[in-house]
Scaffold this motif. Sequence first.
Motif, PDB file in Angstrom:
ATOM      1  N   GLY A 284      30.853   3.827  19.373  1.00  0.00           N
ATOM      2  CA  GLY A 284      30.967   3.895  20.829  1.00  0.00           C
ATOM      3  C   GLY A 284      32.130   3.110  21.393  1.00  0.00           C
ATOM      4  N   GLY A 285      32.623   2.136  20.626  1.00  0.00           N
ATOM      5  CA  GLY A 285      33.767   1.348  21.082  1.00  0.00           C
ATOM      6  C   GLY A 285      35.035   2.168  21.232  1.00  0.00           C
ATOM      7  N   ALA A 286      35.056   3.342  20.595  1.00  0.00           N
ATOM      8  CA  ALA A 286      36.235   4.214  20.683  1.00  0.00           C
ATOM      9  C   ALA A 286      36.511   4.654  22.115  1.00  0.00           C
ATOM     10  CB  ALA A 286      36.055   5.437  19.789  1.00  0.00           C
ATOM     11  N   TYR A 287      35.483   4.739  22.937  1.00  0.00           N
ATOM     12  CA  TYR A 287      35.670   5.140  24.334  1.00  0.00           C
ATOM     13  C   TYR A 287      36.539   4.139  25.103  1.00  0.00           C
ATOM     14  CZ  TYR A 287      32.103   8.847  24.214  1.00  0.00           C
ATOM     15  OH  TYR A 287      31.397   9.989  23.960  1.00  0.00           O
ATOM     16  N   LEU A 288      36.549   2.888  24.679  1.00  0.00           N
ATOM     17  CA  LEU A 288      37.217   1.830  25.452  1.00  0.00           C
ATOM     18  C   LEU A 288      38.731   1.977  25.469  1.00  0.00           C
ATOM     19  CD1 LEU A 288      35.024  -1.168  24.258  1.00  0.00           C
ATOM     20  CD2 LEU A 288      34.923  -0.005  26.473  1.00  0.00           C
ATOM     21  N   SER A 289      39.305   2.619  24.455  1.00  0.00           N
ATOM     22  CA  SER A 289      40.761   2.784  24.396  1.00  0.00           C
ATOM     23  C   SER A 289      41.209   4.139  24.928  1.00  0.00           C
ATOM     24  CB  SER A 289      41.252   2.607  22.956  1.00  0.00           C
ATOM     25  OG  SER A 289      40.588   3.508  22.088  1.00  0.00           O
ATOM     26  N   CYS A 290      40.298   4.864  25.557  1.00  0.00           N
ATOM     27  CA  CYS A 290      40.608   6.205  26.056  1.00  0.00           C
ATOM     28  C   CYS A 290      40.753   6.238  27.578  1.00  0.00           C
ATOM     29  CB  CYS A 290      39.512   7.183  25.619  1.00  0.00           C
ATOM     30  SG  CYS A 290      39.498   7.497  23.848  1.00  0.00           S
ATOM     31  N   GLU A 291      41.250   7.347  28.067  1.00  0.00           N
ATOM     32  CA  GLU A 291      41.402   7.548  29.509  1.00  0.00           C
ATOM     33  C   GLU A 291      40.081   7.286  30.225  1.00  0.00           C
ATOM     34  OE1 GLU A 291      42.750  11.533  29.955  1.00  0.00           O
ATOM     35  OE2 GLU A 291      44.582  11.223  28.794  1.00  0.00           O
TER      36      GLU A 291
ATOM     37  N   GLU B  32      47.458  -5.507  17.800  1.00  0.00           N
ATOM     38  CA  GLU B  32      47.182  -4.162  17.296  1.00  0.00           C
ATOM     39  C   GLU B  32      45.891  -3.638  17.920  1.00  0.00           C
ATOM     40  OE1 GLU B  32      48.497  -3.612  12.757  1.00  0.00           O
ATOM     41  OE2 GLU B  32      46.978  -5.150  13.039  1.00  0.00           O
ATOM     42  N   ILE B  33      45.946  -2.471  18.525  1.00  0.00           N
ATOM     43  CA  ILE B  33      44.751  -1.820  19.045  1.00  0.00           C
ATOM     44  C   ILE B  33      44.516  -0.582  18.183  1.00  0.00           C
ATOM     45  CG2 ILE B  33      43.598  -0.869  21.073  1.00  0.00           C
ATOM     46  CD1 ILE B  33      44.454  -3.770  21.437  1.00  0.00           C
ATOM     47  N   LEU B  34      43.483  -0.621  17.350  1.00  0.00           N
ATOM     48  CA  LEU B  34      43.241   0.446  16.383  1.00  0.00           C
ATOM     49  C   LEU B  34      41.888   1.098  16.658  1.00  0.00           C
ATOM     50  CD1 LEU B  34      44.390  -1.383  13.113  1.00  0.00           C
ATOM     51  CD2 LEU B  34      45.766  -0.008  14.681  1.00  0.00           C
ATOM     52  N   THR B  35      41.880   2.414  16.813  1.00  0.00           N
ATOM     53  CA  THR B  35      40.655   3.150  17.113  1.00  0.00           C
ATOM     54  C   THR B  35      40.345   4.131  15.988  1.00  0.00           C
ATOM     55  OG1 THR B  35      41.131   2.992  19.483  1.00  0.00           O
ATOM     56  CG2 THR B  35      39.476   4.594  18.814  1.00  0.00           C
ATOM     57  N   CYS B  36      39.111   4.153  15.568  1.00  0.00           N
ATOM     58  CA  CYS B  36      38.646   5.007  14.470  1.00  0.00           C
ATOM     59  C   CYS B  36      38.851   6.489  14.795  1.00  0.00           C
ATOM     60  CB  CYS B  36      37.169   4.716  14.214  1.00  0.00           C
ATOM     61  SG  CYS B  36      36.354   5.894  13.135  1.00  0.00           S
ATOM     62  N   GLY B  37      39.603   7.189  13.940  1.00  0.00           N
ATOM     63  CA  GLY B  37      39.871   8.608  14.152  1.00  0.00           C
ATOM     64  C   GLY B  37      38.633   9.465  14.000  1.00  0.00           C
ATOM     65  N   THR B  38      37.783   9.143  13.035  1.00  0.00           N
ATOM     66  CA  THR B  38      36.539   9.889  12.839  1.00  0.00           C
ATOM     67  C   THR B  38      35.659   9.798  14.077  1.00  0.00           C
ATOM     68  OG1 THR B  38      36.594   9.484  10.451  1.00  0.00           O
ATOM     69  CG2 THR B  38      34.464  10.095  11.406  1.00  0.00           C
ATOM     70  N   CYS B  39      35.636   8.617  14.682  1.00  0.00           N
ATOM     71  CA  CYS B  39      34.818   8.400  15.876  1.00  0.00           C
ATOM     72  C   CYS B  39      35.371   9.185  17.064  1.00  0.00           C
ATOM     73  CB  CYS B  39      34.767   6.911  16.201  1.00  0.00           C
ATOM     74  SG  CYS B  39      34.204   5.896  14.807  1.00  0.00           S
TER      75      CYS B  39
ATOM     76  N   ILE C 174      37.013  13.071  21.871  1.00  0.00           N
ATOM     77  CA  ILE C 174      37.894  12.365  22.816  1.00  0.00           C
ATOM     78  C   ILE C 174      39.248  12.009  22.190  1.00  0.00           C
ATOM     79  CG2 ILE C 174      36.037  11.447  24.262  1.00  0.00           C
ATOM     80  CD1 ILE C 174      36.165   8.849  22.653  1.00  0.00           C
ATOM     81  N   THR C 175      39.587  12.679  21.090  1.00  0.00           N
ATOM     82  CA  THR C 175      40.847  12.367  20.401  1.00  0.00           C
ATOM     83  C   THR C 175      42.052  12.472  21.341  1.00  0.00           C
ATOM     84  OG1 THR C 175      39.939  13.180  18.312  1.00  0.00           O
ATOM     85  CG2 THR C 175      42.334  12.990  18.462  1.00  0.00           C
ATOM     86  N   GLU C 176      42.072  13.510  22.170  1.00  0.00           N
ATOM     87  CA  GLU C 176      43.212  13.733  23.060  1.00  0.00           C
ATOM     88  C   GLU C 176      43.255  12.746  24.223  1.00  0.00           C
ATOM     89  OE1 GLU C 176      45.532  15.880  22.220  1.00  0.00           O
ATOM     90  OE2 GLU C 176      44.314  16.331  20.453  1.00  0.00           O
ATOM     91  N   LYS C 177      42.196  11.969  24.384  1.00  0.00           N
ATOM     92  CA  LYS C 177      42.138  11.022  25.499  1.00  0.00           C
ATOM     93  C   LYS C 177      42.562   9.606  25.113  1.00  0.00           C
ATOM     94  CE  LYS C 177      38.628  13.430  28.222  1.00  0.00           C
ATOM     95  NZ  LYS C 177      37.326  13.282  28.945  1.00  0.00           N
TER      96      LYS C 177
END
Length: 204
Positions: A139-146, A163-170, A176-179
Amino acid sequence: MEQRIDAKGLACPKPVILAKKAMDACGRNDVVLITVDNEMAVENLRKLAASQGAEYASEKLGEKEYSVRITVTGENENKTQTEIPVTCSIPAADNTVVVISSREMGNGDEVLGKILMKGFIYALTQLPKLPKTVLLYNGGAYLSCEDSESLEDLKKLDGEGVEILTCGTCLNHYGITEKLAVGRVTNMYEIVEKQADAGKIIRP
């Protein structure tokens, strides 16, 4: 003329960049005084002075306060686009990794959890010594998105060299990959590698 720069709390290579800009605006025998909070910055400023043919002196003022004095001699005034010599490597003991796996901080009320997480990420931007890496997964992946309420704070950390790194699988799982709006996509191997190499891990 004397210019003073307070570069305490600024991530590498900003102290050197500020000093170089001030030196470029100086005339012969003008002085640039820079205050920094770590020995690496002091050493980088020494290298800068040497590369510009300037006079250099430094003094330790306190536990995390150093004063660097650079006197412009004019010996480098005919050179252009001089490379700024800096070393920004972080000692292993300072390799702090922040791991965020949810949009909320703690268990309980969801609204409160989101407020706490927003406050936590903002607090990271105010630390005197910033973490090296922020890992975002599940769920932390949402934090680096639009539309993330923490996006501007994460962008600030990114701008300071974190470094801000977000899990691609997540990102793919939640569609939300495009966001993704800050940092870059990472994978599970790198997530494990970053934590294995960390000097300290912080989990909110």
